[in-house]
Design a protein around this motif. Structure first.
Motif, PDB file in Angstrom:
ATOM      1  N   LEU A 142       0.841  -1.189   0.000  1.00 45.55           N
ATOM      2  CA  LEU A 142       0.000   0.000   0.000  1.00 45.55           C
ATOM      3  C   LEU A 142       0.879   1.242   0.000  1.00 45.55           C
ATOM      4  O   LEU A 142       1.966   1.242   0.571  1.00 45.55           O
ATOM      5  CB  LEU A 142      -0.907   0.018   1.226  1.00 45.55           C
ATOM      6  N   SER A 143       0.373   2.288  -0.624  1.00 45.29           N
ATOM      7  CA  SER A 143       1.078   3.562  -0.665  1.00 45.29           C
ATOM      8  C   SER A 143       0.179   4.661  -0.131  1.00 45.29           C
ATOM      9  O   SER A 143      -1.038   4.627  -0.327  1.00 45.29           O
ATOM     10  CB  SER A 143       1.485   3.913  -2.102  1.00 45.29           C
ATOM     11  N   CYS A 144       0.790   5.634   0.497  1.00 44.07           N
ATOM     12  CA  CYS A 144       0.057   6.800   0.987  1.00 44.07           C
ATOM     13  C   CYS A 144       0.888   8.027   0.654  1.00 44.07           C
ATOM     14  O   CYS A 144       1.979   8.201   1.212  1.00 44.07           O
ATOM     15  CB  CYS A 144      -0.181   6.691   2.481  1.00 44.07           C
ATOM     16  N   ALA A 145       0.377   8.842  -0.223  1.00 41.78           N
ATOM     17  CA  ALA A 145       1.080  10.050  -0.634  1.00 41.78           C
ATOM     18  C   ALA A 145       0.487  11.254   0.073  1.00 41.78           C
ATOM     19  O   ALA A 145      -0.734  11.470   0.017  1.00 41.78           O
ATOM     20  CB  ALA A 145       0.975  10.220  -2.148  1.00 41.78           C
ATOM     21  N   ALA A 146       1.336  12.024   0.707  1.00 45.01           N
ATOM     22  CA  ALA A 146       0.899  13.209   1.445  1.00 45.01           C
ATOM     23  C   ALA A 146       1.197  14.462   0.639  1.00 45.01           C
ATOM     24  O   ALA A 146       2.237  14.564  -0.010  1.00 45.01           O
ATOM     25  CB  ALA A 146       1.605  13.270   2.800  1.00 45.01           C
ATOM     26  N   SER A 147       0.291  15.429   0.720  1.00 38.28           N
ATOM     27  CA  SER A 147       0.457  16.664  -0.051  1.00 38.28           C
ATOM     28  C   SER A 147       1.391  17.658   0.619  1.00 38.28           C
ATOM     29  O   SER A 147       1.833  18.628  -0.013  1.00 38.28           O
ATOM     30  CB  SER A 147      -0.900  17.328  -0.279  1.00 38.28           C
ATOM     31  N   ALA A 148       1.702  17.423   1.900  1.00 39.31           N
ATOM     32  CA  ALA A 148       2.565  18.341   2.643  1.00 39.31           C
ATOM     33  C   ALA A 148       3.291  17.549   3.725  1.00 39.31           C
ATOM     34  O   ALA A 148       2.848  16.458   4.103  1.00 39.31           O
ATOM     35  CB  ALA A 148       1.734  19.456   3.257  1.00 39.31           C
ATOM     36  N   PRO A 149       4.375  18.081   4.239  1.00 38.03           N
ATOM     37  CA  PRO A 149       5.108  17.377   5.295  1.00 38.03           C
ATOM     38  C   PRO A 149       4.283  17.225   6.565  1.00 38.03           C
ATOM     39  O   PRO A 149       3.523  18.114   6.934  1.00 38.03           O
ATOM     40  CB  PRO A 149       6.321  18.283   5.538  1.00 38.03           C
ATOM     41  N   THR A 150       4.450  16.074   7.203  1.00 32.35           N
ATOM     42  CA  THR A 150       3.826  15.828   8.497  1.00 32.35           C
ATOM     43  C   THR A 150       4.832  15.112   9.382  1.00 32.35           C
ATOM     44  O   THR A 150       5.863  14.648   8.916  1.00 32.35           O
ATOM     45  CB  THR A 150       2.563  14.953   8.369  1.00 32.35           C
ATOM     46  N   GLY A 151       4.497  14.994  10.646  1.00 37.37           N
ATOM     47  CA  GLY A 151       5.412  14.333  11.553  1.00 37.37           C
ATOM     48  C   GLY A 151       5.388  12.831  11.443  1.00 37.37           C
ATOM     49  O   GLY A 151       6.430  12.179  11.462  1.00 37.37           O
ATOM     50  N   ALA A 152       4.200  12.273  11.331  1.00 40.37           N
ATOM     51  CA  ALA A 152       4.074  10.825  11.286  1.00 40.37           C
ATOM     52  C   ALA A 152       2.908  10.451  10.390  1.00 40.37           C
ATOM     53  O   ALA A 152       1.897  11.161  10.335  1.00 40.37           O
ATOM     54  CB  ALA A 152       3.849  10.256  12.682  1.00 40.37           C
ATOM     55  N   ILE A 153       3.077   9.365   9.693  1.00 40.01           N
ATOM     56  CA  ILE A 153       1.986   8.795   8.898  1.00 40.01           C
ATOM     57  C   ILE A 153       1.789   7.356   9.339  1.00 40.01           C
ATOM     58  O   ILE A 153       2.759   6.593   9.441  1.00 40.01           O
ATOM     59  CB  ILE A 153       2.275   8.860   7.396  1.00 40.01           C
ATOM     60  N   GLY A 154       0.574   7.020   9.597  1.00 39.07           N
ATOM     61  CA  GLY A 154       0.261   5.682  10.058  1.00 39.07           C
ATOM     62  C   GLY A 154      -0.798   5.013   9.208  1.00 39.07           C
ATOM     63  O   GLY A 154      -1.456   5.655   8.388  1.00 39.07           O
ATOM     64  N   TRP A 155      -0.903   3.721   9.416  1.00 37.72           N
ATOM     65  CA  TRP A 155      -1.937   2.916   8.753  1.00 37.72           C
ATOM     66  C   TRP A 155      -2.862   2.316   9.813  1.00 37.72           C
ATOM     67  O   TRP A 155      -2.402   1.821  10.847  1.00 37.72           O
ATOM     68  CB  TRP A 155      -1.313   1.797   7.931  1.00 37.72           C
ATOM     69  N   PHE A 156      -4.136   2.370   9.503  1.00 36.15           N
ATOM     70  CA  PHE A 156      -5.158   1.757  10.313  1.00 36.15           C
ATOM     71  C   PHE A 156      -6.030   0.915   9.383  1.00 36.15           C
ATOM     72  O   PHE A 156      -6.015   1.113   8.169  1.00 36.15           O
ATOM     73  CB  PHE A 156      -6.015   2.827  11.009  1.00 36.15           C
ATOM     74  N   ARG A 157      -6.774   0.008   9.963  1.00 38.49           N
ATOM     75  CA  ARG A 157      -7.668  -0.780   9.125  1.00 38.49           C
ATOM     76  C   ARG A 157      -8.992  -0.998   9.844  1.00 38.49           C
ATOM     77  O   ARG A 157      -9.066  -0.976  11.073  1.00 38.49           O
ATOM     78  CB  ARG A 157      -7.027  -2.120   8.749  1.00 38.49           C
ATOM     79  N   ALA A 214     -12.367  -3.589   9.456  1.00 46.22           N
ATOM     80  CA  ALA A 214     -13.135  -4.666   8.832  1.00 46.22           C
ATOM     81  C   ALA A 214     -14.612  -4.435   9.109  1.00 46.22           C
ATOM     82  O   ALA A 214     -14.966  -3.748  10.078  1.00 46.22           O
ATOM     83  CB  ALA A 214     -12.680  -6.009   9.379  1.00 46.22           C
ATOM     84  N   PRO A 215     -15.495  -4.998   8.295  1.00 42.57           N
ATOM     85  CA  PRO A 215     -16.933  -4.810   8.510  1.00 42.57           C
ATOM     86  C   PRO A 215     -17.359  -5.235   9.904  1.00 42.57           C
ATOM     87  O   PRO A 215     -17.008  -6.319  10.370  1.00 42.57           O
ATOM     88  CB  PRO A 215     -17.560  -5.708   7.434  1.00 42.57           C
ATOM     89  N   GLY A 216     -18.084  -4.364  10.579  1.00 43.68           N
ATOM     90  CA  GLY A 216     -18.590  -4.684  11.896  1.00 43.68           C
ATOM     91  C   GLY A 216     -17.575  -4.578  13.004  1.00 43.68           C
ATOM     92  O   GLY A 216     -17.879  -4.917  14.154  1.00 43.68           O
ATOM     93  N   LYS A 217     -16.369  -4.126  12.678  1.00 47.64           N
ATOM     94  CA  LYS A 217     -15.321  -4.018  13.690  1.00 47.64           C
ATOM     95  C   LYS A 217     -14.843  -2.577  13.816  1.00 47.64           C
ATOM     96  O   LYS A 217     -15.039  -1.761  12.926  1.00 47.64           O
ATOM     97  CB  LYS A 217     -14.156  -4.930  13.344  1.00 47.64           C
ATOM     98  N   GLU A 218     -14.193  -2.302  14.915  1.00 50.42           N
ATOM     99  CA  GLU A 218     -13.645  -0.980  15.125  1.00 50.42           C
ATOM    100  C   GLU A 218     -12.356  -0.806  14.321  1.00 50.42           C
ATOM    101  O   GLU A 218     -11.689  -1.768  13.971  1.00 50.42           O
ATOM    102  CB  GLU A 218     -13.355  -0.755  16.618  1.00 50.42           C
ATOM    103  N   ARG A 219     -12.056   0.438  14.055  1.00 50.91           N
ATOM    104  CA  ARG A 219     -10.814   0.737  13.362  1.00 50.91           C
ATOM    105  C   ARG A 219      -9.644   0.381  14.281  1.00 50.91           C
ATOM    106  O   ARG A 219      -9.657   0.718  15.470  1.00 50.91           O
ATOM    107  CB  ARG A 219     -10.768   2.213  12.987  1.00 50.91           C
ATOM    108  N   GLU A 220      -8.658  -0.290  13.728  1.00 51.18           N
ATOM    109  CA  GLU A 220      -7.529  -0.711  14.545  1.00 51.18           C
ATOM    110  C   GLU A 220      -6.212  -0.234  13.958  1.00 51.18           C
ATOM    111  O   GLU A 220      -6.058  -0.090  12.739  1.00 51.18           O
ATOM    112  CB  GLU A 220      -7.508  -2.240  14.706  1.00 51.18           C
ATOM    113  N   PHE A 221      -5.287  -0.032  14.835  1.00 47.23           N
ATOM    114  CA  PHE A 221      -3.962   0.422  14.464  1.00 47.23           C
ATOM    115  C   PHE A 221      -3.182  -0.697  13.785  1.00 47.23           C
ATOM    116  O   PHE A 221      -3.242  -1.851  14.219  1.00 47.23           O
ATOM    117  CB  PHE A 221      -3.219   0.896  15.709  1.00 47.23           C
ATOM    118  N   VAL A 222      -2.431  -0.341  12.743  1.00 48.01           N
ATOM    119  CA  VAL A 222      -1.585  -1.305  12.043  1.00 48.01           C
ATOM    120  C   VAL A 222      -0.108  -0.955  12.239  1.00 48.01           C
ATOM    121  O   VAL A 222       0.661  -1.754  12.762  1.00 48.01           O
ATOM    122  CB  VAL A 222      -1.926  -1.329  10.541  1.00 48.01           C
TER     123      VAL A 222
END
Length: 118
Positions: free
Chosen positions: A19-34, A36-44
């Motif tokens: 997976l790729s995530c392109a940011a339009s401007a500098p930030t301190g940190a970029i993270g991934w979360f996911r 699934a249907p019926g579940k809470e968003r979780e940290f990856v």
């Protein structure tokens, strides 16, 4: 800051995706979360501009986060995918310090679907 996530798709169990995530401007940190249907968003995983990374314990042996500071893109390499990895994956950005809590992230991308067939 705008984030553009890409790279999701359909893969067989045991396969890989990046997976790729392109940011339009500098930030301190970029993270991934996911989410699934019926579940809470979780940290990856997350990675800050100093190279410090954090992973969900259950994923750190299969997933690797990296970044290209030159074009402000963060990658999530996912190996040995399992059906339970199937979810919409979101990238998110925040200023330092890096954290694992979704609520701490200010900017969110649109999400990319990862489907794993068994």
């Amino acid at each position: 800051v705008q984030l553009q996530a890409s790279g999701g798709g359909l893969v067989q169990a045991g396969g890989s995706l990046r997976l790729s995530c392109a940011a339009s401007a500098p930030t301190g940190a970029i993270g991934w979360f996911r989410q699934a249907p019926g579940k809470e968003r979780e940290f990856v995983a997350t990675l800050d501009l100093l190279g410090r990374s954090l992973y969900a314990d259950s994923l750190k042996d299969r997933f690797t986060i990296s970044r290209n500071n030159a074009d402000r893109t963060v990658y999530l390499q996912m190996n040995n995918l399992k059906p339970e990895d199937m979810a919409v994956y979101f990238c998110a950005a925040k200023y330092l310090p890096v954290t694992t809590k979704a609520g701490d992230y200010t900017y969110w991308g649109q999400g990319t679907q990862v489907t794993v067939s068994s």
